[in-house]
Design a protein around this motif. Structure first.
Motif, PDB file in Angstrom:
ATOM      1  N   GLU A   1     -20.565  35.718  17.600  1.00 31.50           N
ATOM      2  CA  GLU A   1     -21.335  34.509  17.335  1.00 31.50           C
ATOM      3  C   GLU A   1     -22.681  34.926  16.769  1.00 31.50           C
ATOM      4  OE1 GLU A   1     -21.616  31.849  20.635  1.00 31.50           O
ATOM      5  OE2 GLU A   1     -19.441  31.636  20.833  1.00 31.50           O
ATOM      6  N   GLY A   2     -23.261  34.058  15.968  1.00 32.71           N
ATOM      7  CA  GLY A   2     -24.545  34.385  15.365  1.00 32.71           C
ATOM      8  C   GLY A   2     -25.209  33.153  14.796  1.00 32.71           C
ATOM      9  N   VAL A   3     -26.357  33.365  14.175  1.00 30.46           N
ATOM     10  CA  VAL A   3     -27.158  32.265  13.632  1.00 30.46           C
ATOM     11  C   VAL A   3     -27.288  32.438  12.123  1.00 30.46           C
ATOM     12  CG1 VAL A   3     -29.399  31.114  13.691  1.00 30.46           C
ATOM     13  CG2 VAL A   3     -28.429  32.052  15.798  1.00 30.46           C
ATOM     14  N   PHE A   4     -27.082  31.353  11.399  1.00 28.67           N
ATOM     15  CA  PHE A   4     -27.203  31.363   9.942  1.00 28.67           C
ATOM     16  C   PHE A   4     -28.677  31.416   9.560  1.00 28.67           C
ATOM     17  CE2 PHE A   4     -27.122  29.070   5.767  1.00 28.67           C
ATOM     18  CZ  PHE A   4     -26.382  30.025   5.080  1.00 28.67           C
ATOM     19  N   ASP A   5     -29.028  32.348   8.658  1.00 27.99           N
ATOM     20  CA  ASP A   5     -30.432  32.507   8.263  1.00 27.99           C
ATOM     21  C   ASP A   5     -30.709  32.008   6.851  1.00 27.99           C
ATOM     22  OD1 ASP A   5     -29.294  34.405   6.627  1.00 27.99           O
ATOM     23  OD2 ASP A   5     -30.541  36.081   7.313  1.00 27.99           O
ATOM     24  N   GLY A   6     -29.755  31.280   6.284  1.00 26.06           N
ATOM     25  CA  GLY A   6     -29.925  30.767   4.924  1.00 26.06           C
ATOM     26  C   GLY A   6     -29.013  31.445   3.927  1.00 26.06           C
ATOM     27  N   ARG A   7     -28.681  32.712   4.190  1.00 25.20           N
ATOM     28  CA  ARG A   7     -27.777  33.459   3.315  1.00 25.20           C
ATOM     29  C   ARG A   7     -26.662  34.156   4.080  1.00 25.20           C
ATOM     30  NH1 ARG A   7     -31.850  36.910  -0.427  1.00 25.20           N
ATOM     31  NH2 ARG A   7     -32.747  37.267   1.633  1.00 25.20           N
TER      32      ARG A   7
ATOM     33  N   SER B   1     -26.388  42.843  13.870  1.00 28.41           N
ATOM     34  CA  SER B   1     -26.030  43.088  12.469  1.00 28.41           C
ATOM     35  C   SER B   1     -26.086  41.792  11.665  1.00 28.41           C
ATOM     36  CB  SER B   1     -24.622  43.687  12.373  1.00 28.41           C
ATOM     37  OG  SER B   1     -24.547  44.913  13.068  1.00 28.41           O
ATOM     38  N   ILE B   2     -26.261  41.942  10.355  1.00 27.75           N
ATOM     39  CA  ILE B   2     -26.268  40.787   9.458  1.00 27.75           C
ATOM     40  C   ILE B   2     -24.961  40.777   8.671  1.00 27.75           C
ATOM     41  CG2 ILE B   2     -27.412  39.669   7.507  1.00 27.75           C
ATOM     42  CD1 ILE B   2     -30.031  40.863   8.451  1.00 27.75           C
ATOM     43  N   TYR B   3     -24.253  39.655   8.720  1.00 30.67           N
ATOM     44  CA  TYR B   3     -22.964  39.525   8.051  1.00 30.67           C
ATOM     45  C   TYR B   3     -23.093  38.540   6.889  1.00 30.67           C
ATOM     46  CZ  TYR B   3     -21.229  41.804  12.253  1.00 30.67           C
ATOM     47  OH  TYR B   3     -21.021  42.696  13.282  1.00 30.67           O
ATOM     48  N   GLU B   4     -22.567  38.941   5.755  1.00 27.16           N
ATOM     49  CA  GLU B   4     -22.658  38.105   4.561  1.00 27.16           C
ATOM     50  C   GLU B   4     -21.744  36.888   4.694  1.00 27.16           C
ATOM     51  OE1 GLU B   4     -21.940  38.397  -0.289  1.00 27.16           O
ATOM     52  OE2 GLU B   4     -21.712  40.167   1.002  1.00 27.16           O
TER      53      GLU B   4
END
Length: 217
Positions: free
Chosen positions: A98-104, A112-115
């Protein structure tokens, strides 16, 4: 060697050849997949029953004014749910985050950041702060699902193209918002067009989701 013995040897050779040709395929992989599916179903049912029982107990504690005990039970429930989820992932080969959308992209719970594909983000009108679930399949496929949208509001601005950063932006008053190129392309937007933008209801943000574009006449 007599004729009878020769005939026996020929028959034996033919019999062995036929046996080798029709050896059945091993069923080990099929059985393993079925067993894994059954085990995942058992774990899912176990998780749901456990959540149901403990939530009922937590509600009872809250109704009796036992706030601390209820908070402890809920924290324990979250921990146990995570453990069961990991067991399920280990069996299926899938990874769930689970994660939070940062605009991109999605900032995952693992840091980690997932595209996030622009087409999906555009069609779903994802807004900064939306909570997403990501399933990473064993074959590498990424599947996103919006599970908790943040509160939203709409604003109207003008579409411009920032030649310095080579990107589209929407200007609302004295605030500039970044937008996804896929959204602009889908709506066939151009500089000067009026844009209906979706942004978080409160707080500052860098990105907005394009809801509609009204062409400049």
């Amino acid at each position: 060697m007599n004729l009878f013995e020769d005939t026996q040897e020929e028959c034996k050779e033919v019999y062995l050849d036929e046996t080798e040709s029709f050896t059945p395929e091993p069923l080990m992989d099929i059985m393993t997949e079925k067993e894994d599916a059954d085990m995942r179903q058992v774990l899912a049912l176990q998780m749901l029953k456990h959540v149901q029982e403990n939530l009922g107990h937590a509600i009872e504690l809250l109704e009796n004014g036992q706030l601390v005990d209820a908070q402890t039970m809920l924290a324990q429930l979250v921990t146990e749910k995570t453990q069961l989820q990991r067991k399920k992932e280990a069996l299926s080969g899938d990874k769930v985050l689970e994660g939070v959308f940062d605009g991109r992209g999605m900032v995952g719970s693992d840091g980690s950041i997932y595209e996030v594909p622009q087409n999906y983000a555009s069609k779903s009108r994802l807004v900064e702060g939306d909570v997403l679930k990501l399933i990473v399949r064993a074959n590498g496929e990424h599947i996103y699902k919006q599970i908790k949208p943040i509160e939203r509001r709409r604003v109207i601005g003008s579409l411009l193209f920032d030649e310095v950063d080579n990107r589209h932006v929407v200007v609302v008053g004295d605030i500039t918002y970044h937008v996804l190129d896929a959204s602009v392309s889908y709506h066939r937007g151009g500089p000067g067009d009026e844009v209906v933008l979706v942004i978080p209801k409160s707080g500052k943000c860098r990105f907005g989701a394009v809801d509609a574009i009204n062409k400049k006449r």
